[in-house]
Design a protein around this motif. Structure first.
Motif, PDB file in Angstrom:
ATOM      1  N   ARG A   2       0.827  -1.188   0.000  1.00 53.28           N
ATOM      2  CA  ARG A   2       0.000   0.000   0.000  1.00 53.28           C
ATOM      3  C   ARG A   2       0.870   1.251   0.000  1.00 53.28           C
ATOM      4  N   PHE A   3       1.952   1.171   0.820  1.00 55.66           N
ATOM      5  CA  PHE A   3       2.908   2.270   0.916  1.00 55.66           C
ATOM      6  C   PHE A   3       3.437   2.627  -0.465  1.00 55.66           C
ATOM      7  N   LEU A   4       3.868   1.594  -1.206  1.00 56.03           N
ATOM      8  CA  LEU A   4       4.437   1.837  -2.526  1.00 56.03           C
ATOM      9  C   LEU A   4       3.393   2.422  -3.471  1.00 56.03           C
ATOM     10  N   ARG A   5       2.135   1.959  -3.318  1.00 54.83           N
ATOM     11  CA  ARG A   5       1.085   2.499  -4.189  1.00 54.83           C
ATOM     12  C   ARG A   5       0.897   3.986  -3.927  1.00 54.83           C
ATOM     13  N   HIS A   6       0.976   4.364  -2.635  1.00 56.92           N
ATOM     14  CA  HIS A   6       0.835   5.780  -2.305  1.00 56.92           C
ATOM     15  C   HIS A   6       1.997   6.599  -2.858  1.00 56.92           C
ATOM     16  N   VAL A   7       3.208   6.039  -2.718  1.00 60.98           N
ATOM     17  CA  VAL A   7       4.380   6.730  -3.288  1.00 60.98           C
ATOM     18  C   VAL A   7       4.153   6.963  -4.769  1.00 60.98           C
ATOM     19  N   ALA A   8       3.745   5.905  -5.458  1.00 59.92           N
ATOM     20  CA  ALA A   8       3.549   6.005  -6.904  1.00 59.92           C
ATOM     21  C   ALA A   8       2.459   7.013  -7.229  1.00 59.92           C
ATOM     22  N   ALA A   9       1.380   7.032  -6.421  1.00 61.31           N
ATOM     23  CA  ALA A   9       0.282   7.951  -6.703  1.00 61.31           C
ATOM     24  C   ALA A   9       0.748   9.401  -6.603  1.00 61.31           C
ATOM     25  N   VAL A  10       1.489   9.725  -5.514  1.00 62.99           N
ATOM     26  CA  VAL A  10       1.957  11.111  -5.343  1.00 62.99           C
ATOM     27  C   VAL A  10       2.927  11.475  -6.454  1.00 62.99           C
ATOM     28  N   ALA A  11       3.873  10.552  -6.762  1.00 65.13           N
ATOM     29  CA  ALA A  11       4.859  10.844  -7.795  1.00 65.13           C
ATOM     30  C   ALA A  11       4.168  11.033  -9.143  1.00 65.13           C
ATOM     31  N   TRP A  12       3.212  10.157  -9.452  1.00 68.57           N
ATOM     32  CA  TRP A  12       2.537  10.226 -10.747  1.00 68.57           C
ATOM     33  C   TRP A  12       1.730  11.508 -10.871  1.00 68.57           C
ATOM     34  N   LYS A  13       1.129  11.943  -9.760  1.00 70.05           N
ATOM     35  CA  LYS A  13       0.400  13.216  -9.755  1.00 70.05           C
ATOM     36  C   LYS A  13       1.330  14.354 -10.173  1.00 70.05           C
ATOM     37  N   ASP A  14       2.520  14.418  -9.526  1.00 70.21           N
ATOM     38  CA  ASP A  14       3.477  15.480  -9.851  1.00 70.21           C
ATOM     39  C   ASP A  14       3.930  15.382 -11.300  1.00 70.21           C
ATOM     40  N   LEU A  15       4.225  14.163 -11.727  1.00 72.38           N
ATOM     41  CA  LEU A  15       4.765  14.012 -13.070  1.00 72.38           C
ATOM     42  C   LEU A  15       3.699  14.326 -14.123  1.00 72.38           C
ATOM     43  N   ARG A  16       2.429  14.006 -13.810  1.00 75.06           N
ATOM     44  CA  ARG A  16       1.368  14.282 -14.784  1.00 75.06           C
ATOM     45  C   ARG A  16       1.151  15.781 -14.932  1.00 75.06           C
ATOM     46  N   VAL A  17       1.179  16.495 -13.804  1.00 73.61           N
ATOM     47  CA  VAL A  17       1.097  17.964 -13.878  1.00 73.61           C
ATOM     48  C   VAL A  17       2.229  18.484 -14.742  1.00 73.61           C
ATOM     49  N   GLU A  18       3.409  17.889 -14.537  1.00 69.89           N
ATOM     50  CA  GLU A  18       4.597  18.338 -15.245  1.00 69.89           C
ATOM     51  C   GLU A  18       4.488  18.029 -16.736  1.00 69.89           C
ATOM     52  N   LEU A  19       3.939  16.822 -17.068  1.00 69.53           N
ATOM     53  CA  LEU A  19       3.798  16.457 -18.473  1.00 69.53           C
ATOM     54  C   LEU A  19       2.863  17.423 -19.188  1.00 69.53           C
ATOM     55  N   THR A  21       2.121  20.736 -18.146  1.00 67.91           N
ATOM     56  CA  THR A  21       2.558  22.135 -18.190  1.00 67.91           C
ATOM     57  C   THR A  21       3.996  22.275 -18.665  1.00 67.91           C
ATOM     58  N   ARG A  22       4.828  21.285 -18.354  1.00 68.26           N
ATOM     59  CA  ARG A  22       6.274  21.314 -18.628  1.00 68.26           C
ATOM     60  C   ARG A  22       6.934  22.553 -18.031  1.00 68.26           C
ATOM     61  N   GLU A  23       6.320  23.098 -16.983  1.00 67.40           N
ATOM     62  CA  GLU A  23       6.828  24.349 -16.413  1.00 67.40           C
ATOM     63  C   GLU A  23       8.172  24.129 -15.728  1.00 67.40           C
ATOM     64  N   ILE A  24       8.227  23.129 -14.830  1.00 69.37           N
ATOM     65  CA  ILE A  24       9.446  22.962 -14.044  1.00 69.37           C
ATOM     66  C   ILE A  24      10.577  22.390 -14.883  1.00 69.37           C
ATOM     67  N   VAL A  25      10.280  21.321 -15.636  1.00 74.65           N
ATOM     68  CA  VAL A  25      11.356  20.689 -16.399  1.00 74.65           C
ATOM     69  C   VAL A  25      11.972  21.670 -17.383  1.00 74.65           C
ATOM     70  N   SER A  26      11.116  22.448 -18.085  1.00 77.11           N
ATOM     71  CA  SER A  26      11.696  23.332 -19.098  1.00 77.11           C
ATOM     72  C   SER A  26      12.549  24.415 -18.440  1.00 77.11           C
ATOM     73  N   THR A  27      12.092  24.974 -17.286  1.00 74.83           N
ATOM     74  CA  THR A  27      12.928  25.996 -16.651  1.00 74.83           C
ATOM     75  C   THR A  27      14.203  25.389 -16.089  1.00 74.83           C
ATOM     76  N   MET A  28      14.082  24.171 -15.523  1.00 78.75           N
ATOM     77  CA  MET A  28      15.286  23.516 -14.984  1.00 78.75           C
ATOM     78  C   MET A  28      16.299  23.248 -16.081  1.00 78.75           C
ATOM     79  N   VAL A  29      15.811  22.701 -17.214  1.00 77.32           N
ATOM     80  CA  VAL A  29      16.735  22.377 -18.309  1.00 77.32           C
ATOM     81  C   VAL A  29      17.396  23.655 -18.821  1.00 77.32           C
ATOM     82  N   PHE A  30      16.595  24.705 -19.002  1.00 71.12           N
ATOM     83  CA  PHE A  30      17.158  25.955 -19.516  1.00 71.12           C
ATOM     84  C   PHE A  30      18.227  26.487 -18.575  1.00 71.12           C
ATOM     85  N   PHE A  31      17.899  26.469 -17.270  1.00 77.61           N
ATOM     86  CA  PHE A  31      18.832  26.949 -16.255  1.00 77.61           C
ATOM     87  C   PHE A  31      20.126  26.137 -16.289  1.00 77.61           C
ATOM     88  N   ALA A  32      20.003  24.791 -16.358  1.00 81.00           N
ATOM     89  CA  ALA A  32      21.179  23.922 -16.361  1.00 81.00           C
ATOM     90  C   ALA A  32      22.021  24.164 -17.612  1.00 81.00           C
TER      91      ALA A  32
END
Lengths: 226, 224
Positions: A2-19, A21-32
């Motif tokens: 159950r623990f792992l399912r919760h980890v995956a749920a939270v991570a997937w939520k963040d990654l889906r938002v990111e997929l 908007t691409r807000e964080i990844v694009s700014t991070m990549v540009f900055f790097a």
């Protein structure tokens, strides 16, 4: 389980938002990428050893971009008022922490996937030398960085000076992991490769991750209250 | 409380300014390093007491996070400040020795680097204490726990990595005439540590009680 399912749920939520908007990844990549370019202008043709310099640039870019990703990732929860919802959910606090950290670690790996080839292109780092070991170093260090960073970013959410304090408290704590990354990468890229040294730093990162993930799980549970 | 504090301070001063210099003066000169070796009697005790302070801050931090009693937090804050002070002694005496023994002030060696990092963690701790705002005590307690987790890495760094710093085996092999001032140095710094810890803790809890009383009075409409 159950623990792992919760980890995956939270991570997937963040990654889906990111997929979407691409807000964080694009700014991070540009900055790097900007950091790599600046360092290349500053250092190329002035240092005797390409592997040492290239691995230094790589890890500075990783650390700075990681900090940007951390503060943006948690800021998003603050603006949406969703941090409280996450903490109130029946999921274990540890699962919330690891979920957030997984999201950050994955975005850091995306940044690394851009920065490493760029270093091969711009400063002539031998990036095709033992790529498996390099990937292992990058994954282990990014995971440690993301977990410790998520604890601090979570703790700092209610404070005013959070941006500056995150850098102040995060860097001293994760520097051992960054040093291991820098030394390990330089050993992999050296001519000829010093594999024994690279394995030592990989083992060091494993110990670092084990200690600090355990401490982080406990501290997040105890420290982050709303 | 005040008398205990006074006795501690007098004892620390007596050991630190009378007994310790006498023994250090009489201690035999070390081969090759001559007088410079004598900084050892200040450098090593200061580092040992710094680690003691790290553990006090870390354990008090854990205690505060579990019990939420502010007295743990006062102890942690006092010990955290003392890590910075004893660390500063360690980091100034070390390079003076290094300049003579190694010819350079500083090397990026495992032990030096990790001790510096540990010290930096507690400088960050002091910054969080001052500028962290309302949640600062929880935040800094968490940070102290991370600082404590860094200690095994620092301690074993010397034995695992190639290092220039003398190893931990130096201490059991100290000859006669060198062992006594060294032990007395530890006693002196420990006394100083306890005195400063008690004083700082008293100041902090006084400050806290003043704020609480002020808040109570404000609630009752007695003050602005």
């Amino acid at each position: 389980m159950r623990f792992l399912r919760h980890v995956a749920a939270v991570a997937w939520k963040d990654l889906r938002v990111e997929l979407r908007t691409r807000e964080i990844v694009s700014t991070m990549v540009f900055f790097a990428v900007m950091l790599v370019l600046l360092c290349s202008f500053a250092f190329v043709d002035k240092v005797p050893s390409i592997p040492d310099m290239a691995s230094g640039i790589l890890w500075i870019a990783v650390a700075f971009a990681g900090t940007v990703g951390l503060s943006r990732g948690f800021e998003r929860e603050l603006h949406g008022g969703t941090m409280r919802a996450l903490l109130l959910s029946p999921a274990d606090r540890g699962a919330v922490l690891l979920g957030k950290a997984t999201g950050v670690a994955v975005t850091m790996l995306v940044v690394e996937a851009v920065v490493v080839p760029l270093l091969g292109l711009l400063v002539g780092a031998p990036v095709d030398r033992s790529p498996g070991l390099l990937v292992l170093l990058l994954v282990l260090a990014s995971v440690g960085f993301a977990v410790v960073g998520s604890v601090f970013a979570g703790m700092l959410l209610p404070t005013r000076a959070r941006e500056v304090l995150l850098a102040v408290i995060l860097y001293p704590v994760v520097t051992p992991a960054l040093v291991a990354g820098i030394k390990g990468t330089a050993a992999v890229w050296a001519e000829p490769s010093q594999l024994a040294q690279a394995y030592f730093w990989i083992k060091f990162l494993l110990v670092f991750d084990a200690i600090f993930i355990a401490v982080s799980l406990w501290a997040f549970e105890a420290v982050v209250v709303e | 409380m005040k008398t205990i504090l006074l006795v501690l301070c007098v004892l620390a001063a007596a050991v630190g300014f009378v007994a310790l210099p006498f023994l250090v003066f009489r201690a035999p000169l070390a081969y090759e390093l001559f007088v410079n070796q004598k900084i050892f009697y200040y450098h090593v005790p200061a580092s040992i007491v710094m680690f003691v302070a790290v553990f006090v801050a870390g354990i008090a931090g854990v205690g505060y996070l579990i019990t939420r009693k502010p007295t743990w937090d006062d102890t942690a804050a006092a010990a955290g400040d003392l890590v910075v002070i004893f660390g500063a002694i360690m980091l100034t005496t070390g390079p003076i020795w290094g300049k003579i023994a190694w010819g350079v002030w500083w090397v990026w060696d495992a032990r030096l680097t990790s001790s510096l990092l540990l010290w930096m963690i507690f400088v960050a701790y002091a910054l969080v204490r001052r500028y962290g705002g309302p949640g600062a005590s929880r935040l800094s307690a968490g940070l102290a726990v991370f600082g404590m987790a860094d200690v095994p890495l620092v301690y074993f760094a010397v034995n695992f990595w190639k290092t220039q710093h003398p190893t931990n085996n130096v201490i059991p092999t100290l000859g006669p005439g060198m062992r006594e001032p060294f032990l007395l140095g530890i006693v002196c710094y420990l006394l100083l540590f306890i005195a400063l810890l008690a004083a700082r803790k008293a100041v902090r809890s006084g400050e806290r009680r003043l704020h609480e009383t002020h808040d109570l009075a404000a609630d009752a409409g007695l003050v602005e």
